[in-house]
Design a protein around this motif. Structure first.
Motif, mmCIF file in Angstrom:
data_model
loop_
_atom_site.group_PDB
_atom_site.id
_atom_site.type_symbol
_atom_site.label_atom_id
_atom_site.label_comp_id
_atom_site.label_asym_id
_atom_site.label_seq_id
_atom_site.Cartn_x
_atom_site.Cartn_y
_atom_site.Cartn_z
ATOM 1 N N LEU A 28 -40.895 36.536 -17.206
ATOM 2 C CA LEU A 28 -40.563 35.515 -16.211
ATOM 3 C C LEU A 28 -41.410 34.259 -16.406
ATOM 4 C CD1 LEU A 28 -40.176 37.814 -13.080
ATOM 5 C CD2 LEU A 28 -38.381 36.326 -14.022
ATOM 6 N N LEU A 29 -42.692 34.447 -16.681
ATOM 7 C CA LEU A 29 -43.563 33.291 -16.917
ATOM 8 C C LEU A 29 -43.137 32.521 -18.160
ATOM 9 C CD1 LEU A 29 -47.018 34.897 -16.054
ATOM 10 C CD2 LEU A 29 -45.881 33.055 -14.784
ATOM 11 N N ASP A 30 -42.802 33.236 -19.220
ATOM 12 C CA ASP A 30 -42.362 32.573 -20.453
ATOM 13 C C ASP A 30 -41.053 31.822 -20.232
ATOM 14 O OD1 ASP A 30 -44.581 33.521 -21.775
ATOM 15 O OD2 ASP A 30 -43.533 35.188 -22.751
ATOM 16 N N ALA A 31 -40.125 32.457 -19.508
ATOM 17 C CA ALA A 31 -38.844 31.810 -19.234
ATOM 18 C C ALA A 31 -39.028 30.580 -18.354
ATOM 19 C CB ALA A 31 -37.889 32.803 -18.570
ATOM 20 N N ALA A 32 -39.930 30.685 -17.369
ATOM 21 C CA ALA A 32 -40.191 29.558 -16.478
ATOM 22 C C ALA A 32 -40.848 28.409 -17.233
ATOM 23 C CB ALA A 32 -41.077 30.006 -15.325
ATOM 24 N N ASP A 33 -41.791 28.727 -18.099
ATOM 25 C CA ASP A 33 -42.456 27.709 -18.910
ATOM 26 C C ASP A 33 -41.427 26.915 -19.707
ATOM 27 O OD1 ASP A 33 -44.109 26.207 -20.516
ATOM 28 O OD2 ASP A 33 -45.338 27.865 -21.174
ATOM 29 N N SER A 34 -40.517 27.626 -20.345
ATOM 30 C CA SER A 34 -39.494 26.970 -21.145
ATOM 31 C C SER A 34 -38.536 26.150 -20.280
ATOM 32 C CB SER A 34 -38.711 28.024 -21.932
ATOM 33 O OG SER A 34 -37.641 27.438 -22.650
ATOM 34 N N ALA A 35 -38.108 26.720 -19.149
ATOM 35 C CA ALA A 35 -37.129 26.048 -18.299
ATOM 36 C C ALA A 35 -37.708 24.798 -17.644
ATOM 37 C CB ALA A 35 -36.612 27.013 -17.237
ATOM 38 N N PHE A 36 -38.858 24.928 -17.015
ATOM 39 C CA PHE A 36 -39.473 23.766 -16.370
ATOM 40 C C PHE A 36 -39.850 22.701 -17.398
ATOM 41 C CE2 PHE A 36 -40.772 26.920 -12.973
ATOM 42 C CZ PHE A 36 -39.957 26.388 -11.990
ATOM 43 N N GLY A 37 -40.300 23.144 -18.568
ATOM 44 C CA GLY A 37 -40.716 22.216 -19.602
ATOM 45 C C GLY A 37 -39.574 21.469 -20.254
ATOM 46 N N SER A 38 -38.367 21.991 -20.131
ATOM 47 C CA SER A 38 -37.217 21.326 -20.750
ATOM 48 C C SER A 38 -36.293 20.672 -19.720
ATOM 49 C CB SER A 38 -36.410 22.328 -21.586
ATOM 50 O OG SER A 38 -35.941 23.403 -20.788
ATOM 51 N N ARG A 39 -36.113 21.330 -18.567
ATOM 52 C CA ARG A 39 -35.155 20.821 -17.574
ATOM 53 C C ARG A 39 -35.816 20.169 -16.360
ATOM 54 N NH1 ARG A 39 -32.564 25.909 -18.671
ATOM 55 N NH2 ARG A 39 -33.028 26.713 -16.593
ATOM 56 N N GLY A 40 -37.102 20.392 -16.173
ATOM 57 C CA GLY A 40 -37.766 19.813 -15.020
ATOM 58 C C GLY A 40 -37.609 20.657 -13.772
ATOM 59 N N TRP A 41 -38.080 20.119 -12.661
ATOM 60 C CA TRP A 41 -38.119 20.871 -11.411
ATOM 61 C C TRP A 41 -36.738 21.028 -10.760
ATOM 62 C CZ3 TRP A 41 -40.846 24.078 -8.606
ATOM 63 C CH2 TRP A 41 -40.588 24.209 -7.234
ATOM 64 N N ALA A 42 -36.061 19.934 -10.535
ATOM 65 C CA ALA A 42 -34.829 19.971 -9.761
ATOM 66 C C ALA A 42 -33.721 20.740 -10.458
ATOM 67 C CB ALA A 42 -34.362 18.552 -9.451
ATOM 68 N N GLN A 43 -33.693 20.702 -11.784
ATOM 69 C CA GLN A 43 -32.607 21.343 -12.528
ATOM 70 C C GLN A 43 -32.901 22.791 -12.905
ATOM 71 O OE1 GLN A 43 -29.741 19.715 -12.810
ATOM 72 N NE2 GLN A 43 -30.763 18.042 -11.716
ATOM 73 N N THR A 44 -34.003 23.335 -12.432
ATOM 74 C CA THR A 44 -34.373 24.713 -12.760
ATOM 75 C C THR A 44 -34.281 25.578 -11.510
ATOM 76 O OG1 THR A 44 -35.872 23.995 -14.505
ATOM 77 C CG2 THR A 44 -36.196 26.217 -13.641
ATOM 78 N N ARG A 45 -33.500 26.654 -11.583
ATOM 79 C CA ARG A 45 -33.363 27.581 -10.461
ATOM 80 C C ARG A 45 -34.031 28.905 -10.802
ATOM 81 N NH1 ARG A 45 -27.501 28.808 -9.152
ATOM 82 N NH2 ARG A 45 -27.618 29.472 -11.333
#
Length: 230
Positions: A28-45
């Motif tokens: 979950l941490l790895d997936a979140a790192d990638s998602a927030f780092g590429s899509r930002g806050w608003a576009q990450t669920r």
């Protein structure tokens, strides 16, 4: 107190359950790192992060109560070593001005390297701060300000400098640290291409303008004492 999985510590089933929890959390941490780092806050669920980690959304929420908390856990390891270094510098009685300069430059480099993640953290902090309407509480395990304590290293050093007479006693160290970090995070959003040397020069000028203004008026250092040679 018995372990949460209900078995003794050396029970193979208990160890397997802990291993599974640890792997899920890491995924979950790895997936979140990638998602927030590429899509930002608003576009990450949370649902998207869970899917990337191969688990259900309910499982993700079992590990992290909110999206804010998850981002705080992702960012925290980037800045916590800076507080450790600050404590070492204090113990070694290193000149506080030197230590603060290194800290601010390190923060600027982290922000530049993880620009999208830093901008996401700022959004999470703003949203969470509006929700709770107050300062961070140390026992709030969902507050990204607590989980990623960016101001801590500056606050520790500034408090030490004020106690030892190396810095002015006003403003309070906590206020100066918050001011510097807020400016750092805002620039991660508004100046995404800014060189970290430029960012750190601005932050240092603002910080020492409040805590040691003579550094800015010393003829030997010139008009821009924190400008790094290129």
């Amino acid at each position: 107190m018995p372990p949460s999985d209900g078995g003794p510590p050396d029970d193979p089933r208990a160890r397997a359950a802990r291993t599974k929890r640890d792997r899920t959390r890491r995924a979950l941490l790895d997936a979140a790192d990638s998602a927030f780092g590429s899509r930002g806050w608003a576009q990450t669920r949370m649902e998207d992060i869970a899917a990337s980690a191969g688990v259900s959304a309910a499982t993700a929420y079992n590990h992290f109560p909110t999206k804010h908390a998850l981002l705080g856990y992702v960012y925290g390891p980037l800045v916590r070593p800076l507080a450790v270094q600050a404590e070492r510098d204090i113990e070694a009685d290193r000149p506080v001005v030197e230590a603060l300069i290194d800290q601010v430059r390190a923060l600027a480099r982290i922000s530049a390297r993880y620009r999208k993640l830093t901008a996401a953290l700022w959004s999470a902090i703003q949203e969470y701060g509006t929700r709770v309407e107050g300062l961070p509480m140390p026992d709030d395990d969902a507050d990204p300000r607590v989980l990623a304590p960016i101001p801590d290293s500056i606050r520790l050093l500034a408090e030490h400098g004020q106690r030892t007479g190396q810095l002015r006693t006003f403003p309070a160290a906590s206020e100066v640290a918050a001011m510097v970090v807020n400016l750092l995070l805002i620039r991660a959003i508004n100046r995404p291409e800014e060189d970290p040397d430029v960012t750190s020069e601005l932050l240092l000028t603002v910080m020492f303008g409040a805590l040691k203004p003579d550094l800015l008026t010393d003829p030997a250092s010139g008009e821009r004492p924190f400008r790094q040679a290129r």
